[in-house]
Scaffold this active site. Structure first.
Site, PDB file in Angstrom:
ATOM      1  N   GLY A  90      -4.322  46.827  52.781  1.00  0.00           N
ATOM      2  CA  GLY A  90      -2.991  47.320  52.461  1.00  0.00           C
ATOM      3  C   GLY A  90      -2.111  46.168  52.023  1.00  0.00           C
ATOM      4  O   GLY A  90      -2.601  45.132  51.558  1.00  0.00           O
TER       5      GLY A  90
ATOM      6  N   LYS B  95      -4.581  50.021  60.454  1.00  0.00           N
ATOM      7  CA  LYS B  95      -3.542  50.565  61.315  1.00  0.00           C
ATOM      8  C   LYS B  95      -3.993  50.493  62.777  1.00  0.00           C
ATOM      9  O   LYS B  95      -5.180  50.624  63.082  1.00  0.00           O
ATOM     10  CB  LYS B  95      -3.248  52.014  60.931  1.00  0.00           C
TER      11      LYS B  95
ATOM     12  N   ASN C  94       0.399  45.432  63.623  1.00  0.00           N
ATOM     13  CA  ASN C  94       1.552  45.704  64.470  1.00  0.00           C
ATOM     14  C   ASN C  94       1.068  46.051  65.874  1.00  0.00           C
ATOM     15  O   ASN C  94      -0.058  46.510  66.065  1.00  0.00           O
ATOM     16  CB  ASN C  94       2.361  46.868  63.904  1.00  0.00           C
TER      17      ASN C  94
ATOM     18  N   LYS D 227       7.610  39.968  68.023  1.00  0.00           N
ATOM     19  CA  LYS D 227       7.423  40.755  66.795  1.00  0.00           C
ATOM     20  C   LYS D 227       7.553  42.247  67.088  1.00  0.00           C
ATOM     21  O   LYS D 227       8.158  43.003  66.306  1.00  0.00           O
ATOM     22  CB  LYS D 227       6.050  40.439  66.194  1.00  0.00           C
TER      23      LYS D 227
ATOM     24  N   ASN E 186      10.048  45.079  65.389  1.00  0.00           N
ATOM     25  CA  ASN E 186       9.586  46.356  64.861  1.00  0.00           C
ATOM     26  C   ASN E 186      10.272  47.527  65.545  1.00  0.00           C
ATOM     27  O   ASN E 186      10.615  48.526  64.894  1.00  0.00           O
ATOM     28  CB  ASN E 186       8.067  46.479  65.026  1.00  0.00           C
TER      29      ASN E 186
ATOM     30  N   SER F  50       7.190  49.380  57.635  1.00  0.00           N
ATOM     31  CA  SER F  50       5.888  50.010  57.412  1.00  0.00           C
ATOM     32  C   SER F  50       5.923  51.473  57.843  1.00  0.00           C
ATOM     33  O   SER F  50       5.279  52.338  57.229  1.00  0.00           O
ATOM     34  CB  SER F  50       4.795  49.260  58.177  1.00  0.00           C
TER      35      SER F  50
END
Length: 299
Positions: free
Chosen positions: A9, A76, A102, A178, A182, A248
């Protein structure tokens, strides 16, 4: 060095493209339309400093990772275990797998299904897929890697390719830092379909983000995690350094895809419940994104 990108991606294509541009043998494993475009024209890597077509391999088959010494694992969070299982038969024993994902628990989940070394990695980059075979870079690009037998070697390799990279003993704390970014931005950007710069100026947004950050820090503290740096300053800096970036989660919802919200605000919600820490702001944001996902699925 042969390098594979599992899950090509926006994030995987940016880093894979930078490594290929530096002369490494990179293979992207991705979706058919993207793979076809890369095979035909190369990967268009449009950054803040250059816009080039980079030649590299691309495949829809996981077997393409065969022989890779370094794997950038960019699927993902919802697909971590299944992608790891399909990749396992094809990797040499000495390969290092970096989880450029993530969430905070992907490396642990992936290591449970892979015999190869897995190193958690924190990603700070703003990118988007502008179309098949075309990745657009909006800002930043640094990585933070957990220690492993080859982390220093791979950090040097990445730095030489123009990717600022450091090895840190507190990657768990950096992953939480992080995660908090998010949690502050992703759901709000998804619900409003606004980029970070415009979003941050909205009425009530700063106060809402502060509530989210406060809850996340409370959960992290209860879990015994030391989050480095000034978290609120980092949240504000995102809008300054990535003003045109959509989260995202926003990009997933715009394309009618399932998001990673269960591994962002949803993760904080579950950890808070387990540790006895209230997380009402994260609960509301998680609920709203899940409702939007359900609305799309029913359409």
């Amino acid at each position: 060095m042969k390098i594979a990108v599992m899950g090509a991606g926006a994030v995987g294509c940016y880093y894979g493209g930078m490594l290929a541009r530096a002369g490494h043998a990179v293979v992207l494993v991705g979706r058919p339309a993207h793979v076809a475009a890369v095979r035909r024209d190369g990967l268009r890597l449009e950054t803040l400093h250059f816009d080039e077509h980079v030649r590299l391999e691309a495949s829809t088959e996981t077997a393409a990772v065969e022989g890779a010494e370094l794997v950038l694992f960019c699927v993902k969070s919802t697909d971590t275990e299944s992608a790891g299982e399909t990749m396992r038969p094809h990797l040499p024993a000495g390969a290092l797998v970096l989880t450029l994902q993530n969430g905070v628990d992907n490396a642990t989940r992936l290591q449970a299904v892979l015999p190869q070394e897995v190193a958690a990695t924190v990603v700070y980059v703003a990118t988007e897929m502008a179309g098949p075979g075309h990745v657009k870079h909006h800002g930043r690009g640094e990585l933070v890697i957990a220690p492993s037998s080859r982390s220093e070697e791979m950090a040097a390799l990445l730095a030489a390719a123009g990717v600022p990279t450091q090895v840190s003993d507190n990657v768990v704390g950096a992953l939480w830092a992080k995660l908090i970014l998010n949690c502050a931005y992703n759901a709000l950007s998804a619900i409003t379909q606004l980029p970070y710069g415009r979003l941050s100026q909205g009425e009530g947004v700063q106060a809402t983000m502060r509530d989210v950050v406060h809850e996340c820090l409370a959960v992290a503290a209860a879990a015994g995690v030391t989050v480095p740096g000034d978290t609120w300053q980092a949240v504000q800096r995102i809008a300054e350094t990535m003003p045109t970036q959509y989260s995202s989660t926003a990009q997933d919802l715009a394309r009618g895809k399932r998001s990673e919200i269960d591994h962002l605000n949803g993760y904080v919600l579950r950890q808070g419940a387990a540790l006895g820490v209230a997380t009402p702001a994260n609960r509301v944001l998680h609920t709203l994104v899940k409702l939007l996902e359900g609305k799309q699925a029913a359409a």
